[in-house]
Design an enzyme around this catalytic site. Structure first.
Site, mmCIF file in Angstrom:
data_model
loop_
_atom_site.group_PDB
_atom_site.id
_atom_site.type_symbol
_atom_site.label_atom_id
_atom_site.label_comp_id
_atom_site.label_asym_id
_atom_site.label_seq_id
_atom_site.Cartn_x
_atom_site.Cartn_y
_atom_site.Cartn_z
ATOM 1 N N TYR A 175 0.837 -1.199 0.000
ATOM 2 C CA TYR A 175 0.000 0.000 0.000
ATOM 3 C C TYR A 175 0.870 1.245 0.000
ATOM 4 O O TYR A 175 0.681 2.170 -0.805
ATOM 5 C CB TYR A 175 -0.899 -0.033 1.236
ATOM 6 C CG TYR A 175 -1.946 1.054 1.311
ATOM 7 C CD1 TYR A 175 -3.212 0.849 0.794
ATOM 8 C CD2 TYR A 175 -1.673 2.282 1.907
ATOM 9 C CE1 TYR A 175 -4.185 1.844 0.858
ATOM 10 C CE2 TYR A 175 -2.630 3.278 1.981
ATOM 11 C CZ TYR A 175 -3.887 3.046 1.457
ATOM 12 O OH TYR A 175 -4.839 4.044 1.530
ATOM 13 N N VAL A 208 -10.537 7.867 5.490
ATOM 14 C CA VAL A 208 -11.881 8.238 5.052
ATOM 15 C C VAL A 208 -12.871 7.244 5.654
ATOM 16 O O VAL A 208 -12.611 6.045 5.719
ATOM 17 C CB VAL A 208 -11.977 8.254 3.515
ATOM 18 C CG1 VAL A 208 -13.367 8.690 3.073
ATOM 19 C CG2 VAL A 208 -10.908 9.173 2.921
#
Length: 271
Positions: A175, A208
């Protein structure tokens, strides 16, 4: 009149979360949408992925704004399937003007016990979020050039694309690497496509409020994960629409001279 009237947006990872939010907000401002999602689980990812029903709900929400939506199930790691999804959407909606390379996954190291598991998670993280972004850029490159009407591409990055954020596990390392890597892709494609009036940017959100981090396997639920996201502003988590509004600016005429930028939307995490 909407600021995106007559435009078509191609969005990956549109089944739920940020991708769905982007699709609906752009539709509210006049864009038709080609919504793409894998619609299936990835074995190394510890939480359920979006389903075909989720993608159908995205289409329903887009169509509720009065705009059109074409949905396709495709894995961004499969460039042939992704290209077919784009071609079908363009044939039905009349081209492509906006591209959001948004598909992403987030691994946890909690059940990683072998080198083989680490390698598999690395492969899937980089596959979805770096190779998948390249595939997206590649399939839209020639259509955007051939149309001759310019365009705007936004890649979904992350705070992990601004600083070192890994626990050493394969998935989180992948990631981290992918989110740094897409900045290089954006800058390179911005130079390549600028002569055709196609702009390419990256948006870097902090955490988020979506299922990707709101699940029992999320590394964001650990003390180390929370510490990595120490913010300057009194903001806990962004809502998906916060990122969508930033993207709306980047794809609009208001950002006509903005390209090759990695834009943080992260409450000062990188400070």
């Amino acid at each position: 009149m909407g600021q995106l009237d007559g435009k078509v947006a191609f969005i990956t990872g549109a089944g739920r979360g940020q991708g769905r939010s982007h699709a609906v907000l752009l539709a509210e401002h006049g864009a038709d949408v080609i919504a793409v999602d894998i619609g299936a689980d990835i074995p190394t990812v510890p939480y359920p992925m979006a389903t075909p029903d989720d993608l159908a709900e995205t289409a329903r929400l887009v169509e509720a704004t009065g705009r059109r939506c074409v949905t396709e199930l495709a894995d961004v790691r499969d460039i042939t399937a992704l290209n077919k999804a784009l071609e079908r959407g363009m044939a039905e909606l009349g081209g492509v003007d906006i591209v959001l390379a948004n598909a992403g996954v987030l691994h946890s190291d909690r059940t990683e016990t072998t080198l083989e598991q680490a390698a598999a998670r690395w492969d899937d993280a980089v596959g979805v979020m770096l190779t998948g972004v390249y595939n997206t850029l590649k399939v839209v490159q020639q259509p955007l050039i051939d149309q001759g009407r310019g365009g705007a591409i936004v890649i979904t990055g992350s705070t992990a694309g601004l600083k070192g954020m890994t626990d050493g596990s394969g998935g989180m390392s992948g990631y981290n690497a992918a989110k740094h890597g897409v900045v290089g892709l954006a800058k390179g494609f911005a130079r390549l496509l600028g002569q055709h009036n196609v702009r390419v940017n990256v948006v870097h959100p902090t955490a988020v409020d979506t299922f990707m981090i709101n699940n029992p396997h999320s590394p964001m639920t650990s003390a180390s994960g929370a510490a990595a996201l120490a913010r300057v502003l009194p903001v806990d988590r962004l809502q998906p629409v916060d990122v969508s509004r930033t993207i709306l600016f980047l794809v609009s005429d208001a950002a006509y001279a903005v390209t090759g930028v990695a834009l943080p939307v992260e409450a000062g995490v990188s400070l």
